[in-house]
Design an enzyme around this catalytic site. Structure first.
Site, PDB file in Angstrom:
ATOM      1  N   PRO A 288      33.218  19.600  17.710  1.00  0.00           N
ATOM      2  CA  PRO A 288      32.089  19.217  18.546  1.00  0.00           C
ATOM      3  C   PRO A 288      32.515  18.331  19.723  1.00  0.00           C
ATOM      4  O   PRO A 288      33.375  17.456  19.559  1.00  0.00           O
ATOM      5  CB  PRO A 288      31.145  18.469  17.597  1.00  0.00           C
ATOM      6  CG  PRO A 288      31.891  18.244  16.338  1.00  0.00           C
ATOM      7  CD  PRO A 288      33.107  19.116  16.321  1.00  0.00           C
TER       8      PRO A 288
ATOM      9  N   GLY B 163      34.249  12.097  19.169  1.00  0.00           N
ATOM     10  CA  GLY B 163      35.312  11.278  18.586  1.00  0.00           C
ATOM     11  C   GLY B 163      36.328  12.090  17.811  1.00  0.00           C
ATOM     12  O   GLY B 163      37.271  11.528  17.243  1.00  0.00           O
ATOM     13  N   LEU B 164      36.165  13.415  17.769  1.00  0.00           N
ATOM     14  CA  LEU B 164      37.081  14.239  16.968  1.00  0.00           C
ATOM     15  C   LEU B 164      38.132  14.951  17.823  1.00  0.00           C
ATOM     16  O   LEU B 164      38.763  15.910  17.381  1.00  0.00           O
ATOM     17  CB  LEU B 164      36.292  15.265  16.134  1.00  0.00           C
ATOM     18  CG  LEU B 164      35.313  14.686  15.113  1.00  0.00           C
ATOM     19  CD1 LEU B 164      34.704  15.790  14.253  1.00  0.00           C
ATOM     20  CD2 LEU B 164      35.984  13.650  14.202  1.00  0.00           C
ATOM     21  N   GLY B 165      38.288  14.512  19.052  1.00  0.00           N
ATOM     22  CA  GLY B 165      39.405  15.023  19.859  1.00  0.00           C
ATOM     23  C   GLY B 165      39.172  16.398  20.450  1.00  0.00           C
ATOM     24  O   GLY B 165      40.129  17.156  20.636  1.00  0.00           O
ATOM     25  N   SER B 166      37.921  16.723  20.778  1.00  0.00           N
ATOM     26  CA  SER B 166      37.652  18.085  21.280  1.00  0.00           C
ATOM     27  C   SER B 166      38.388  18.355  22.589  1.00  0.00           C
ATOM     28  O   SER B 166      38.923  19.451  22.787  1.00  0.00           O
ATOM     29  CB  SER B 166      36.151  18.321  21.451  1.00  0.00           C
ATOM     30  OG  SER B 166      35.656  17.519  22.476  1.00  0.00           O
ATOM     31  N   SER B 167      38.456  17.370  23.480  1.00  0.00           N
ATOM     32  CA  SER B 167      39.107  17.637  24.772  1.00  0.00           C
ATOM     33  C   SER B 167      40.597  17.908  24.574  1.00  0.00           C
ATOM     34  O   SER B 167      41.151  18.860  25.148  1.00  0.00           O
ATOM     35  CB  SER B 167      38.882  16.477  25.749  1.00  0.00           C
ATOM     36  OG  SER B 167      39.389  15.283  25.215  1.00  0.00           O
ATOM     37  N   ALA B 168      41.251  17.135  23.728  1.00  0.00           N
ATOM     38  CA  ALA B 168      42.684  17.365  23.480  1.00  0.00           C
ATOM     39  C   ALA B 168      42.898  18.710  22.780  1.00  0.00           C
ATOM     40  O   ALA B 168      43.860  19.428  23.080  1.00  0.00           O
ATOM     41  CB  ALA B 168      43.259  16.231  22.640  1.00  0.00           C
ATOM     42  N   ALA B 169      41.991  19.063  21.876  1.00  0.00           N
ATOM     43  CA  ALA B 169      42.142  20.333  21.148  1.00  0.00           C
ATOM     44  C   ALA B 169      42.026  21.523  22.108  1.00  0.00           C
ATOM     45  O   ALA B 169      42.836  22.456  22.070  1.00  0.00           O
ATOM     46  CB  ALA B 169      41.100  20.429  20.037  1.00  0.00           C
TER      47      ALA B 169
ATOM     48  N   ASP C 229      45.627  10.996  21.016  1.00  0.00           N
ATOM     49  CA  ASP C 229      44.927  12.262  20.753  1.00  0.00           C
ATOM     50  C   ASP C 229      45.836  13.459  21.022  1.00  0.00           C
ATOM     51  O   ASP C 229      45.970  14.357  20.179  1.00  0.00           O
ATOM     52  CB  ASP C 229      43.662  12.375  21.620  1.00  0.00           C
ATOM     53  CG  ASP C 229      42.547  11.463  21.137  1.00  0.00           C
ATOM     54  OD1 ASP C 229      42.830  10.543  20.349  1.00  0.00           O
ATOM     55  OD2 ASP C 229      41.387  11.662  21.552  1.00  0.00           O
TER      56      ASP C 229
HETATM   57  C1  MEV Z   1      40.070   8.054  21.477  1.00  0.00           C
HETATM   58  O1  MEV Z   1      40.209   9.112  20.554  1.00  0.00           O
HETATM   59  C2  MEV Z   1      40.863   6.865  21.025  1.00  0.00           C
HETATM   60  C3  MEV Z   1      40.785   5.651  21.939  1.00  0.00           C
HETATM   61  O2  MEV Z   1      41.621   4.655  21.353  1.00  0.00           O
HETATM   62  C4  MEV Z   1      41.262   5.952  23.335  1.00  0.00           C
HETATM   63  C5  MEV Z   1      42.746   6.235  23.388  1.00  0.00           C
HETATM   64  O3  MEV Z   1      43.504   5.819  22.523  1.00  0.00           O
HETATM   65  O4  MEV Z   1      43.136   6.910  24.357  1.00  0.00           O
HETATM   66  C6  MEV Z   1      39.382   5.102  22.018  1.00  0.00           C
END
Ligand code: MEV
Length: 318
Positions: free
Chosen positions: A101, A105-111, A152
């Site tokens: 999603p 917070g689950l890293g969708s952009s990096a994925a 991420d």
């Molecule tokens: C984001 O997934 C984690 C943060 O610590 C930002 C980062 O480390 O780039 C909030």
């Protein structure tokens, strides 16, 4: 010509988000069953430079060159293309789908970036190492998130649990005793860029005070690493609770996240915290007995989705 498909997992930060941007360690694990996928389909009839992006979930269907210079999908293709100008690339269509999603917070952009760069590099006949892939994804992350730490792109590209610290060789974490966490979606979109900026503003106003918070988060991460390596995952609950209190001090928690964290604790979780950038997104809870009931309680208290996932050291190729 064959199509080139690659996928990449989401991620969960167990400890240390935000403080990791300031040089403290953090612990993250890949979410191997929740993935983004990118498929590059060569268009043998098309003219050079004709690349079409098809990402129905965004929703977005567009010629790549119509996307702004800083659009993350365009930036990801540019990273894969390296020295080759976009207008000189072979014609193709790039399909993107993701189970991760967005803004959660689950890293969708990096994925998404990882899957796209990996598949497009293969289309161009290049095979990237995980480190090369991670470095390229990091460039796209900078466009999206401002001043990311690099955690991420690292956990998503390597697909292994990591103890991560800026400017330090990556430490892959062994997990002699696997454990389980619940991941619960608050249903409210987070905003990592805003959250990271908010923490930076606070730190710039009161550097001493926030330096102490970052230091304490770093200490509890090192402690968490000791507990994981020592096969004592139950000890992580109290550390999660303390990490959450410190994230509240950083101003990245919200009443909705806190109500879910409270719900997890009252239903028997060993500890709980937000995970990722915060200001929305997901909470995680360490569970042992009664995990199904805790999931149920979380959905009763407003989580739009709550599920149990193992945290283990699993080789993605196995
Ligand atoms: C984001 O997934 C984690 C943060 O610590 C930002 C980062 O480390 O780039 C909030």
């Amino acid at each position: 010509m064959p199509a080139f498909t690659a996928s990449a997992p989401g991620k969960v930060i167990l400890f240390g988000e935000h403080a990791v941007v300031y040089g403290q360690p953090a612990i993250a694990v890949p979410l191997l069953s929740t993935r983004a996928r990118a498929t590059v389909i060569p268009d043998v009839q098309g003219s050079t430079g004709e690349i079409v992006i098809d990402a129905p979930q965004l929703p977005l269907t567009s010629p790549l060159l119509d996307l702004g210079q800083n659009h993350p999908l365009r930036a990801a293709v540019e990273q894969a293309a390296g020295e080759i100008d976009l207008s000189g690339l072979p014609a193709c269509k790039i399909q993107i789908n993701s189970d991760v999603p967005a803004a959660s917070g689950l890293g969708s952009s990096a994925a998404v970036s990882t899957a796209l760069i990996r598949s497009f590099s293969a289309f161009l006949g290049q095979r990237l190492t995980d480190q090369e892939l991670s470095d390229k994804v990091f460039e796209v992350e900078k466009i999206q998130h401002g001043t990311p730490s690099g955690i991420d792109n690292t956990v998503v590209s390597f697909q292994r649990p990591i103890f991560f610290q800026i400017d330090t060789p990556i430490e892959f974490l062994s997990i002699p005793k696997p454990f389980r966490i619940i991941i619960a979606d608050s249903g409210i979109q987070g905003n990592t860029r805003l959250a990271v900026q908010g923490v930076r503003d606070k730190w710039q106003r009161e550097p001493e005070q926030y330096r102490k918070v970052f230091d304490e988060i770093g200490d509890l991460c090192r402690n968490a690493r000791t507990q994981i390596l020592g096969g004592n995952p139950d000890q992580l609950g109290a550390l999660m609770d303390r990490n959450q209190a410190l994230l509240e001090e950083l101003g990245v928690s919200t009443p909705e996240l806190e109500s879910l964290i409270q719900a997890a604790r009252e239903a028997g979780a060993l500890g709980a915290k937000l995970s990722g950038g915060g200001l929305g997104g997901h909470v995680i809870a360490l569970v042992n007995e009664g995990a199904d009931q805790i999931c149920q309680h979380l959905t009763d208290k407003g989580a739009v989705n709550a599920y149990i996932t193992p945290v283990e050291e699993r080789n993605p190729d196995s």
